[in-house]
Design a protein around this motif. Structure first.
Motif, PDB file in Angstrom:
ATOM      1  N   ARG A  40       0.841  -1.205   0.000  1.00  9.55           N
ATOM      2  CA  ARG A  40       0.000   0.000   0.000  1.00  9.55           C
ATOM      3  C   ARG A  40       0.874   1.253   0.000  1.00  9.55           C
ATOM      4  O   ARG A  40       0.590   2.217  -0.706  1.00  9.55           O
ATOM      5  N   SER A  41       1.926   1.245   0.802  1.00  4.60           N
ATOM      6  CA  SER A  41       2.829   2.402   0.857  1.00  4.60           C
ATOM      7  C   SER A  41       3.549   2.581  -0.470  1.00  4.60           C
ATOM      8  O   SER A  41       3.683   3.700  -0.981  1.00  4.60           O
ATOM      9  N   ALA A  42       4.028   1.475  -1.039  1.00  6.35           N
ATOM     10  CA  ALA A  42       4.707   1.550  -2.337  1.00  6.35           C
ATOM     11  C   ALA A  42       3.735   1.999  -3.423  1.00  6.35           C
ATOM     12  O   ALA A  42       4.109   2.757  -4.335  1.00  6.35           O
ATOM     13  N   ALA A  43       2.482   1.551  -3.322  1.00  6.25           N
ATOM     14  CA  ALA A  43       1.467   1.952  -4.307  1.00  6.25           C
ATOM     15  C   ALA A  43       1.243   3.459  -4.271  1.00  6.25           C
ATOM     16  O   ALA A  43       1.122   4.102  -5.317  1.00  6.25           O
ATOM     17  N   TRP A  44       1.198   4.038  -3.080  1.00  4.77           N
ATOM     18  CA  TRP A  44       1.011   5.487  -2.976  1.00  4.77           C
ATOM     19  C   TRP A  44       2.192   6.224  -3.607  1.00  4.77           C
ATOM     20  O   TRP A  44       2.015   7.194  -4.347  1.00  4.77           O
ATOM     21  N   GLU A  45       3.411   5.772  -3.335  1.00  7.70           N
ATOM     22  CA  GLU A  45       4.592   6.445  -3.888  1.00  7.70           C
ATOM     23  C   GLU A  45       4.602   6.385  -5.409  1.00  7.70           C
ATOM     24  O   GLU A  45       4.883   7.389  -6.084  1.00  7.70           O
ATOM     25  N   LEU A  46       4.284   5.226  -5.959  1.00  5.82           N
ATOM     26  CA  LEU A  46       4.301   5.089  -7.419  1.00  5.82           C
ATOM     27  C   LEU A  46       3.133   5.856  -8.036  1.00  5.82           C
ATOM     28  O   LEU A  46       3.272   6.447  -9.118  1.00  5.82           O
ATOM     29  N   TYR A  47       2.005   5.852  -7.365  1.00  2.00           N
ATOM     30  CA  TYR A  47       0.847   6.624  -7.831  1.00  2.00           C
ATOM     31  C   TYR A  47       1.197   8.104  -7.910  1.00  2.00           C
ATOM     32  O   TYR A  47       0.905   8.782  -8.906  1.00  2.00           O
ATOM     33  N   LEU A  48       1.866   8.611  -6.889  1.00  6.45           N
ATOM     34  CA  LEU A  48       2.256  10.017  -6.871  1.00  6.45           C
ATOM     35  C   LEU A  48       3.212  10.326  -8.017  1.00  6.45           C
ATOM     36  O   LEU A  48       3.116  11.379  -8.656  1.00  6.45           O
ATOM     37  N   GLU A  49       4.137   9.422  -8.293  1.00  4.22           N
ATOM     38  CA  GLU A  49       5.053   9.616  -9.412  1.00  4.22           C
ATOM     39  C   GLU A  49       4.287   9.684 -10.738  1.00  4.22           C
ATOM     40  O   GLU A  49       4.597  10.505 -11.605  1.00  4.22           O
ATOM     41  N   SER A 176      -7.706   9.542  -3.001  1.00  2.35           N
ATOM     42  CA  SER A 176      -8.629  10.148  -3.955  1.00  2.35           C
ATOM     43  C   SER A 176      -8.018  10.226  -5.354  1.00  2.35           C
ATOM     44  O   SER A 176      -6.815  10.022  -5.541  1.00  2.35           O
ATOM     45  N   ASP A 177      -8.866  10.548  -6.302  1.00  3.48           N
ATOM     46  CA  ASP A 177      -8.456  10.663  -7.703  1.00  3.48           C
ATOM     47  C   ASP A 177      -7.636  11.941  -7.889  1.00  3.48           C
ATOM     48  O   ASP A 177      -8.147  13.042  -7.706  1.00  3.48           O
ATOM     49  N   LEU A 178      -6.375  11.780  -8.262  1.00  2.00           N
ATOM     50  CA  LEU A 178      -5.503  12.920  -8.521  1.00  2.00           C
ATOM     51  C   LEU A 178      -5.172  13.046 -10.003  1.00  2.00           C
ATOM     52  O   LEU A 178      -4.306  13.847 -10.367  1.00  2.00           O
ATOM     53  N   ILE A 179      -5.839  12.267 -10.837  1.00  6.00           N
ATOM     54  CA  ILE A 179      -5.593  12.327 -12.280  1.00  6.00           C
ATOM     55  C   ILE A 179      -6.582  13.274 -12.944  1.00  6.00           C
ATOM     56  O   ILE A 179      -6.198  14.263 -13.569  1.00  6.00           O
TER      57      ILE A 179
END
Length: 213
Positions: A40-49, A176-179
């Motif tokens: 979950r933590s890695a998913a957030w970091e990659l999502y932010l990238e 939340s959706d950041l796209i």
């Protein structure tokens, strides 16, 4: 005096999601993902990238810069490897058939999506850029390239995979959706048809002769 405590969000997100990625010109990978906390933590970091890069922004015809898009994808490749290295084996556990993990999805995108694109197009674009005459605008030179449209097409296909990856990461991270953020509203112009009414009478507290009586 009471101090307000900052609300701390506890780790959350679905216990299970269905992940599905379409690989350009190859096929698709899908499976059940039961993410651990490290994933979950890695998913957030990659999502932010992903959401802060050109890689998920649509490159409209006659807009954008192919070099910028390729450079963004190259940097994303490097950053993804760093995230995998930092979180280690916890994000790539042994899996039952039909299951996927953060490691499986991330490495699939790197090796099956980004690597072929970058290996093929990065040197070709670099070679063409080296032929730019002195003083010529880089964007204008790039748009004269005979292979520009083909590269745009492949970048668009890769973008679809990255967007679907971002959606899966968003779900796993529980954010939340950041796209597809709403566009800011333009300032409303003043209504010139109804200007403020001019003051015609005496000010409050003044008499007819302005003596204040």
């Amino acid at each position: 005096m009471r101090h307000r405590q900052r609300r701390r969000r506890s780790p959350g997100g679905p216990a299970q999601v269905t992940a599905k990625l379409t690989i350009p010109f190859v096929g698709e990978i899908s499976g059940t993902w039961e993410p651990a906390d490290a994933e979950r933590s890695a998913a957030w970091e990659l999502y932010l990238e992903l959401v802060t890069r050109v890689s998920v922004e649509e490159l409209a015809p006659e807009e954008g810069f192919l070099r910028e898009a390729l450079s963004s994808l190259y940097t994303f490749f490097t950053t993804t490897r760093e995230i995998l290295r930092r979180y280690g084996p916890e994000v790539a556990p042994p899996l039952a058939p039909g299951h996927v993990s953060f490691g499986v999805l991330a490495v699939t995108v790197l090796n099956r999506v980004l690597r072929p694109l970058l290996a093929s197009w990065h040197p070709r674009l670099t070679a063409y850029e080296s032929q730019r005459p002195p003083g010529r605008d880089p964007v204008a030179h790039e748009r004269q390239w005979e292979h520009a449209e083909a590269l745009r097409t492949e970048i668009a296909a890769v973008r679809q995979t990255l967007v679907s990856l971002a959606r899966t990461l968003q779900e796993v991270a529980g954010v939340s959706d950041l796209i597809d953020l709403p566009a800011p509203r333009a300032p409303r112009p003043p209504d010139v048809r109804h200007p403020p009414a001019a003051q015609t009478g005496p000010a409050r507290g003044e008499g007819p002769e302005g003596s204040g009586s």
